[in-house]
Design a protein around this motif. Structure first.
Motif, PDB file in Angstrom:
ATOM      1  N   GLY B  93      41.115  48.504  33.383  1.00 54.42           N
ATOM      2  CA  GLY B  93      42.206  47.924  32.616  1.00 54.42           C
ATOM      3  C   GLY B  93      43.555  48.435  33.091  1.00 54.42           C
ATOM      4  O   GLY B  93      44.484  47.649  33.319  1.00 54.42           O
ATOM      5  N   VAL B 102      46.551  38.161  40.041  1.00 53.68           N
ATOM      6  CA  VAL B 102      46.929  36.822  39.596  1.00 53.68           C
ATOM      7  C   VAL B 102      48.408  36.682  39.273  1.00 53.68           C
ATOM      8  O   VAL B 102      49.052  35.768  39.756  1.00 53.68           O
ATOM      9  CB  VAL B 102      46.099  36.408  38.357  1.00 53.68           C
ATOM     10  CG1 VAL B 102      46.441  34.992  37.972  1.00 53.68           C
ATOM     11  CG2 VAL B 102      44.640  36.542  38.659  1.00 53.68           C
ATOM     12  N   TRP B 387      40.717  32.143  40.572  1.00 57.22           N
ATOM     13  CA  TRP B 387      41.473  32.034  39.333  1.00 57.22           C
ATOM     14  C   TRP B 387      42.173  30.687  39.254  1.00 57.22           C
ATOM     15  O   TRP B 387      42.588  30.111  40.251  1.00 57.22           O
ATOM     16  CB  TRP B 387      42.519  33.144  39.245  1.00 57.22           C
ATOM     17  CG  TRP B 387      41.951  34.501  39.089  1.00 57.22           C
ATOM     18  CD1 TRP B 387      41.774  35.428  40.063  1.00 57.22           C
ATOM     19  CD2 TRP B 387      41.472  35.101  37.882  1.00 57.22           C
ATOM     20  NE1 TRP B 387      41.233  36.565  39.548  1.00 57.22           N
ATOM     21  CE2 TRP B 387      41.043  36.398  38.221  1.00 57.22           C
ATOM     22  CE3 TRP B 387      41.375  34.679  36.566  1.00 57.22           C
ATOM     23  CZ2 TRP B 387      40.519  37.259  37.277  1.00 57.22           C
ATOM     24  CZ3 TRP B 387      40.849  35.540  35.629  1.00 57.22           C
ATOM     25  CH2 TRP B 387      40.433  36.819  35.984  1.00 57.22           C
ATOM     26  N   VAL B 396      43.707  32.976  29.657  1.00 55.89           N
ATOM     27  CA  VAL B 396      42.444  32.921  30.377  1.00 55.89           C
ATOM     28  C   VAL B 396      41.337  32.596  29.375  1.00 55.89           C
ATOM     29  O   VAL B 396      41.401  32.960  28.201  1.00 55.89           O
ATOM     30  CB  VAL B 396      42.204  34.268  31.084  1.00 55.89           C
ATOM     31  CG1 VAL B 396      41.947  35.375  30.100  1.00 55.89           C
ATOM     32  CG2 VAL B 396      41.084  34.165  32.062  1.00 55.89           C
ATOM     33  N   PHE B 400      35.187  34.253  30.561  1.00 57.89           N
ATOM     34  CA  PHE B 400      35.208  35.314  31.564  1.00 57.89           C
ATOM     35  C   PHE B 400      34.936  36.667  30.937  1.00 57.89           C
ATOM     36  O   PHE B 400      34.220  37.498  31.490  1.00 57.89           O
ATOM     37  CB  PHE B 400      36.574  35.350  32.272  1.00 57.89           C
ATOM     38  CG  PHE B 400      36.815  34.161  33.141  1.00 57.89           C
ATOM     39  CD1 PHE B 400      37.712  33.186  32.757  1.00 57.89           C
ATOM     40  CD2 PHE B 400      36.134  34.000  34.330  1.00 57.89           C
ATOM     41  CE1 PHE B 400      37.946  32.082  33.554  1.00 57.89           C
ATOM     42  CE2 PHE B 400      36.353  32.901  35.127  1.00 57.89           C
ATOM     43  CZ  PHE B 400      37.255  31.948  34.737  1.00 57.89           C
ATOM     44  N   LYS B 401      35.540  36.877  29.758  1.00 60.06           N
ATOM     45  CA  LYS B 401      35.303  38.148  29.061  1.00 60.06           C
ATOM     46  C   LYS B 401      33.838  38.259  28.689  1.00 60.06           C
ATOM     47  O   LYS B 401      33.206  39.301  28.843  1.00 60.06           O
ATOM     48  CB  LYS B 401      36.171  38.186  27.797  1.00 60.06           C
ATOM     49  CG  LYS B 401      36.187  39.555  27.130  1.00 60.06           C
ATOM     50  CD  LYS B 401      36.806  39.494  25.757  1.00 60.06           C
ATOM     51  CE  LYS B 401      38.120  40.208  25.733  1.00 60.06           C
ATOM     52  NZ  LYS B 401      38.705  40.319  24.413  1.00 60.06           N
ATOM     53  N   GLU B 402      33.268  37.111  28.237  1.00 59.71           N
ATOM     54  CA  GLU B 402      31.871  37.142  27.831  1.00 59.71           C
ATOM     55  C   GLU B 402      30.965  37.473  29.013  1.00 59.71           C
ATOM     56  O   GLU B 402      29.957  38.157  28.862  1.00 59.71           O
ATOM     57  CB  GLU B 402      31.470  35.793  27.218  1.00 59.71           C
ATOM     58  CG  GLU B 402      31.993  35.652  25.791  1.00 59.71           C
ATOM     59  CD  GLU B 402      32.168  34.201  25.380  1.00 59.71           C
ATOM     60  OE1 GLU B 402      31.498  33.334  25.964  1.00 59.71           O
ATOM     61  OE2 GLU B 402      32.992  33.938  24.479  1.00 59.71           O
ATOM     62  N   GLN B 404      31.723  39.459  31.490  1.00 61.78           N
ATOM     63  CA  GLN B 404      31.811  40.911  31.678  1.00 61.78           C
ATOM     64  C   GLN B 404      30.920  41.635  30.689  1.00 61.78           C
ATOM     65  O   GLN B 404      30.198  42.575  31.023  1.00 61.78           O
ATOM     66  CB  GLN B 404      33.251  41.378  31.435  1.00 61.78           C
ATOM     67  CG  GLN B 404      34.250  40.853  32.411  1.00 61.78           C
ATOM     68  CD  GLN B 404      34.614  41.897  33.424  1.00 61.78           C
ATOM     69  OE1 GLN B 404      34.814  43.050  33.101  1.00 61.78           O
ATOM     70  NE2 GLN B 404      34.685  41.508  34.659  1.00 61.78           N
ATOM     71  N   GLN B 405      30.965  41.159  29.427  1.00 61.06           N
ATOM     72  CA  GLN B 405      30.156  41.802  28.400  1.00 61.06           C
ATOM     73  C   GLN B 405      28.678  41.649  28.715  1.00 61.06           C
ATOM     74  O   GLN B 405      27.884  42.563  28.529  1.00 61.06           O
ATOM     75  CB  GLN B 405      30.481  41.192  27.028  1.00 61.06           C
ATOM     76  CG  GLN B 405      31.848  41.579  26.522  1.00 61.06           C
ATOM     77  CD  GLN B 405      32.273  40.775  25.317  1.00 61.06           C
ATOM     78  OE1 GLN B 405      31.885  39.630  25.155  1.00 61.06           O
ATOM     79  NE2 GLN B 405      33.071  41.374  24.466  1.00 61.06           N
ATOM     80  N   LYS B 406      28.332  40.467  29.234  1.00 62.31           N
ATOM     81  CA  LYS B 406      26.928  40.220  29.558  1.00 62.31           C
ATOM     82  C   LYS B 406      26.452  41.178  30.639  1.00 62.31           C
ATOM     83  O   LYS B 406      25.363  41.741  30.550  1.00 62.31           O
ATOM     84  CB  LYS B 406      26.761  38.776  30.036  1.00 62.31           C
ATOM     85  CG  LYS B 406      25.403  38.211  29.701  1.00 62.31           C
ATOM     86  CD  LYS B 406      25.150  36.908  30.382  1.00 62.31           C
ATOM     87  CE  LYS B 406      25.614  35.751  29.549  1.00 62.31           C
ATOM     88  NZ  LYS B 406      25.345  34.456  30.168  1.00 62.31           N
ATOM     89  N   TYR B 408      27.578  44.133  31.388  1.00 63.34           N
ATOM     90  CA  TYR B 408      27.434  45.489  30.880  1.00 63.34           C
ATOM     91  C   TYR B 408      26.177  45.602  30.032  1.00 63.34           C
ATOM     92  O   TYR B 408      25.431  46.579  30.116  1.00 63.34           O
ATOM     93  CB  TYR B 408      28.685  45.876  30.079  1.00 63.34           C
ATOM     94  CG  TYR B 408      28.632  47.270  29.531  1.00 63.34           C
ATOM     95  CD1 TYR B 408      28.605  47.487  28.163  1.00 63.34           C
ATOM     96  CD2 TYR B 408      28.603  48.362  30.378  1.00 63.34           C
ATOM     97  CE1 TYR B 408      28.551  48.758  27.654  1.00 63.34           C
ATOM     98  CE2 TYR B 408      28.548  49.633  29.879  1.00 63.34           C
ATOM     99  CZ  TYR B 408      28.523  49.839  28.511  1.00 63.34           C
ATOM    100  OH  TYR B 408      28.474  51.098  28.014  1.00 63.34           O
ATOM    101  N   SER B 409      25.914  44.598  29.199  1.00 63.48           N
ATOM    102  CA  SER B 409      24.736  44.647  28.335  1.00 63.48           C
ATOM    103  C   SER B 409      23.470  44.695  29.159  1.00 63.48           C
ATOM    104  O   SER B 409      22.521  45.394  28.813  1.00 63.48           O
ATOM    105  CB  SER B 409      24.663  43.423  27.438  1.00 63.48           C
ATOM    106  OG  SER B 409      25.928  43.081  26.992  1.00 63.48           O
TER     107      SER B 409
END
Lengths: 195, 422
Positions: B93, B102, B387, B396, B400-402, B404-406, B408-409
C-alpha cells in the motif's frame, strides 16, 4: 497561487523534514512532487479521496486502514509534514544509524516504530489493544468472502491464544512486539527508494 | 509638424508593403505549395537537429548536481497466517502511495533532460545564469515568434477551407480527399509537427478499422494528413462541435449523441454498416477511450474488436523532448491546450503502420483487443498495461480487490488444511 512550480518547498522546511524523518534532500523533493501530483485540489493537503484515487491502493484489501494511518485522530486532511512523517516509518534502517546516540529520540523508522505502525493497522479504535473483534474485522478485510466465519474465528482465537500473556483476551503492544521478535521487521517494513 | 510625418509615413508604407510581399511569397513557397504536393524541404528537420544539440547542452548543466543510485525492491511472500502478514499489505500500500503505475499515466511524462519549457520541469529553480538566459531566450522565441507564426498559418488554413469548399459534383469525393489532405498538411505545418511515417505499405484500406493509441486530439491531424479516414466520436459542443459539423459535409463521419454512446448495440450496428460498404473510408478509432500520456497503452475497449472486419493497428509515439503533446483534459481546455501546442518547440512523432490483423478462430474480442494492444505497445516502445484508461475519471472496480482477497485466502485455507491433516 496553485501551480506546481510556485509552491516549492523552502530550504528550511526541507532541513526540518530531513532532521525529523531522515530522508535525503532528493528523496524529499521527489516525494514532494508526488504529494503535489496527488493533491488534486491544490490546497497543500491530501484528503482520503486523494489517496483512494490511486488504483493500486484502492484494490489493496487493507487500503482503507493504510489511508487512515496518515490522518491523525479526528482529522480529514494531511499536510506534507504529516505525509512525510508517516512515510518515514518505511525508510530502511541504515547501518550507521544503529549505533546512534541512545539519548536522542527514537527515529521514526526504528524497529519499534515500524511495529507500532503495524499495530495501529490492527487497532481499529485506537485503544492500544487488539481485541478479538478487531482482529476478526481486519482478517475479514484481508480475505473478503472466501473464508467462513467459523474458520476465521478459529484463526483469530489461535492467534490471540499464542500472543496473549496476561490473559485479558486481547493483544497489547508489548505482547505484539514479543510475538514478532523473530520476524525481520526491518526488511519487511522497508521500502527502498529509486533515487 | 505635418511635414515631419509625411516622409515617415511613406517609408512606413513602403516597408509594410515589402514585408507583406516577402512574407506572402515565403508562405506560398514554403508552406502552401509543399502542402498541396506533399513534399518537404527538410527545413523542419534541420530545426529539429539544432534544437537537440541545445537540449543536450542544457541537460549536462543540470545533471552535474544530480546523483543517481540504483534500487532494488524486495518482494514479500507470505505463506502462513501470522500477525506479520499485515506487513505485506502495508508495504504494498505505501509503495503505491509513493509511486504507482497508473496515476502517472494521466499526467505529463517527466523528462530526464530539460527541454527549456518550464511546464515540463517540475522542480524548476535557479541553477545558473547561463541556463536562465537560455530559458528566457527560449520563451521569447516561442511566444514572440513561433506562436504568432503558427497562429497565422492556422488562419491561412481556415481561409483555404472556405476557398476550396468543394461543390456537389461527380468529382466531389476525389476533390474533397485532396482538399482534406491539403488542409491537414497545412495544420501539421502550423504546429511544426515533424512526423516520420514507417511501413506505409500497411496503410489502412477501405472497409477496415484503423486502431491507434491515443495521446491527444492532434493524433487525428497526424493520421489524417497521410490518408483519409472516417472519424468516430461523440458530438461535442463549442469549437470541436463546429469542426465536426463542417467535416461531415465533406465525407461521411460517424458522430454520436452522448446518449447513444451508452447503447453499445446501436454503436456497433452503425460501425458495421459503415465497414461493410467497401467504398467508404476506413474508420479511425481510439479504443482506449481517453487520452493517455504516451508512456503506456491502457486497456482497449472491446467494442471495436467485435465487429469482425480487418483491423489496421497504428502506433503513434511522440518525442517528449520537443514538447509534451499529452492533453490532460481535466487540467486544460481545448483552447489552452492548442496554445501550449503552438508555443512548444515542435511536435516530433513517429507513426508506425502495423500489418493488418484479423480475429482468429476461438479468440474472443477481449483477447483480440489485447493482442492488438500488445503489438502496438511493442512497436511504439510503450508499456503495455491492463489498467483501464477510464480510471482517469472513475473508480477502480471492486472485482480487483476481491481478486486480491481471494489470492490471500487461498494461501490461508491451504495452510489450514495442512494443519488439520497433521
Amino acid at each position: 497561487m496553485g501551480s506546481r512550480a510556485s509552491t516549492l518547498l523552502r530550504e528550511e522546511e526541507i532541513e526540518e523534514i530531513k532532521k525529523e524523518t531522515g530522508f535525503s534532500h532528493s528523496q524529499i523533493t521527489r516525494l514532494y512532487s508526488r504529494f503535489t501530483s496527488l493533491d488534486k485540489g491544490e490546497n497543500g493537503t491530501l484528503s482520503r479521496e486523494d489517496f483512494q484515487r490511486i488504483p493500486e491502493l484502492a484494490i489493496n484489501p487493507l487500503g482503507d486502514r493504510i489511508i487512515n494511518a496518515f490522518f491523525p485522530e479526528g482529522e480529514d486532511q494531511v499536510n506534507f509534514r504529516g505525509f512525510m512523517r508517516t512515510l518515514a516509518h518505511f525508510r530502511p534502517i541504515e547501518d550507521n544509524e544503529k549505533n546512534k546516540d541512545p539519548t536522542a529520540s527514537e527515529p521514526l523508522n526504528s524497529r519499534t516504530n515500524k511495529l507500532l505502525f503495524a499495530f495501529r493497522l490492527y487497532d481499529l479504535d485506537r485503544d492500544d489493544k487488539i481485541s478479538r473483534d478487531e482482529l476478526l474485522q481486519v482478517l475479514r478485510m484481508m480475505v473478503g468472502v472466501n473464508i467462513s466465519d467459523e474458520q476465521l474465528g478459529s484463526i483469530a482465537d489461535r492467534t490471540i491464544q499464542e500472543a496473549d500473556q496476561n490473559g485479558d483476551n486481547s493483544i497489547s503492544f508489548n505482547e505484539f512486539i514479543k510475538v514478532l521478535e523473530k520476524v525481520d521487521v526491518e526488511q519487511k517494513m522497508s521500502i527502498r527508494f529509486l533515487h | 509638424m505635418g511635414l515631419f510625418f509625411d516622409p515617415f509615413d511613406n517609408l512606413l508604407c513602403i516597408l509594410l508593403g515589402i514585408s507583406f510581399t516577402v512574407w506572402f511569397t515565403l508562405l506560398l513557397v514554403f508552406i502552401i505549395v509543399p502542402a498541396i504536393f506533399g513534399v518537404s524541404f527538410g527545413i523542419r528537420r534541420l530545426y529539429m537537429k539544432s534544437l537537440l544539440k541545445i537540449f543536450e547542452w542544457a541537460t549536462l548543466r543540470i545533471e552535474r548536481g544530480i546523483r543517481r543510485s540504483g534500487s532494488n525492491r524486495d518482494l514479500d511472500s507470505a505463506s502462513e497466517f501470522e500477525m506479520s502478514d499485515i506487513f505485506y499489505f502495508a508495504r504494498r500500500g505505501v509503495e503505491s502511495i509513493m509511486d504507482d503505475e497508473v496515476t502517472k499515466r494521466f499526467s505529463a511524462e517527466e523528462l530526464e533532460s530539460w527541454n527549456l519549457l518550464t511546464r515540463s520541469n517540475y522542480n524548476f529553480h535557479y541553477i545558473s545564469l547561463r541556463l536562465t538566459v537560455l530559458w528566457g531566450l527560449g520563451v521569447l522565441i516561442r511566444y514572440g515568434f513561433l506562436l504568432p507564426l503558427r497562429y497565422l498559418h492556422y488562419l491561412q488554413n481556415q481561409s483555404s477551407i472556405l476557398l476550396f469548399y468543394p461543390p456537389a459534383c461527380r468529382m466531389k469525393n476525389f476533390l474533397s480527399e485532396k482538399v482534406h489532405l491539403m488542409c491537414y498538411r497545412i495544420c501539421v505545418r502550423a504546429l511544426t509537427a515533424i512526423i516520420t511515417y514507417h511501413d506505409r505499405e500497411n496503410k489502412p484500406k477501405n472497409g477496415g478499422i484503423c486502431v491507434a493509441n491515443h495521446t491527444s486530439p492532434i493524433d487525428v491531424i497526424i493520421l489524417a494528413s497521410d490518408g483519409c479516414y472516417a472519424m468516430v466520436g461523440q458530438i461535442h459542443g463549442g469549437l470541436m462541435g463546429v469542426i465536426q459539423r463542417s467535416m461531415v459535409k465533406a465525407c461521411p463521419h460517424i458522430w454520436f449523441e452522448r446518449s447513444e454512446v451508452k447503447d453499445r448495440h446501436l454503436v456497433a450496428k452503425r460501425l458495421s454498416d459503415h465497414v461493410e460498404d467497401k467504398s467508404k473510408l476506413p474508420i479511425l478509432i481510439f479504443p482506449e477511450g481517453t487520452c493517455i500520456n504516451n508512456t503506456s497503452v491502457m486497456m482497449f475497449k472491446k467494442g471495436s474488436f467485435e465487429i469482425g472486419s480487418t483491423v489496421y493497428p497504428v502506433a503513434i509515439k511522440y518525442d517528449p523532448r520537443f514538447g509534451d503533446a499529452f492533453w490532460n483534459s481535466s487540467k486544460f481546455g481545448m483552447v489552452n491546450y492548442l496554445l501550449r501546442m503552438m508555443s512548444s518547440w515542435a511536435i516530433v512523432c513517429s507513426v508506425w503502420y502495423l500489418p493488418p490483423m484479423c480475429r482468429e478462430e476461438g479468440e474472443d474480442a477481449v483477447q483480440f483487443a489485447n493482442r492488438v494492444k500488445a503489438a502496438i505497445a511493442r512497436q511504439g516502445g510503450l508499456v503495455d498495461l491492463l489498467w483501464d484508461g477510464g480510471l482517469k475519471r472513475g473508480k477502480v472496480k471492486d472485482t480487483f480487490k476481491e481478486e486480491q482477497q481471494k489470492l490471500y485466502s487461498k494461501m490461508l485455507v491451504g495452510t489450514q488444511e495442512d494443519r488439520s491433516r497433521s
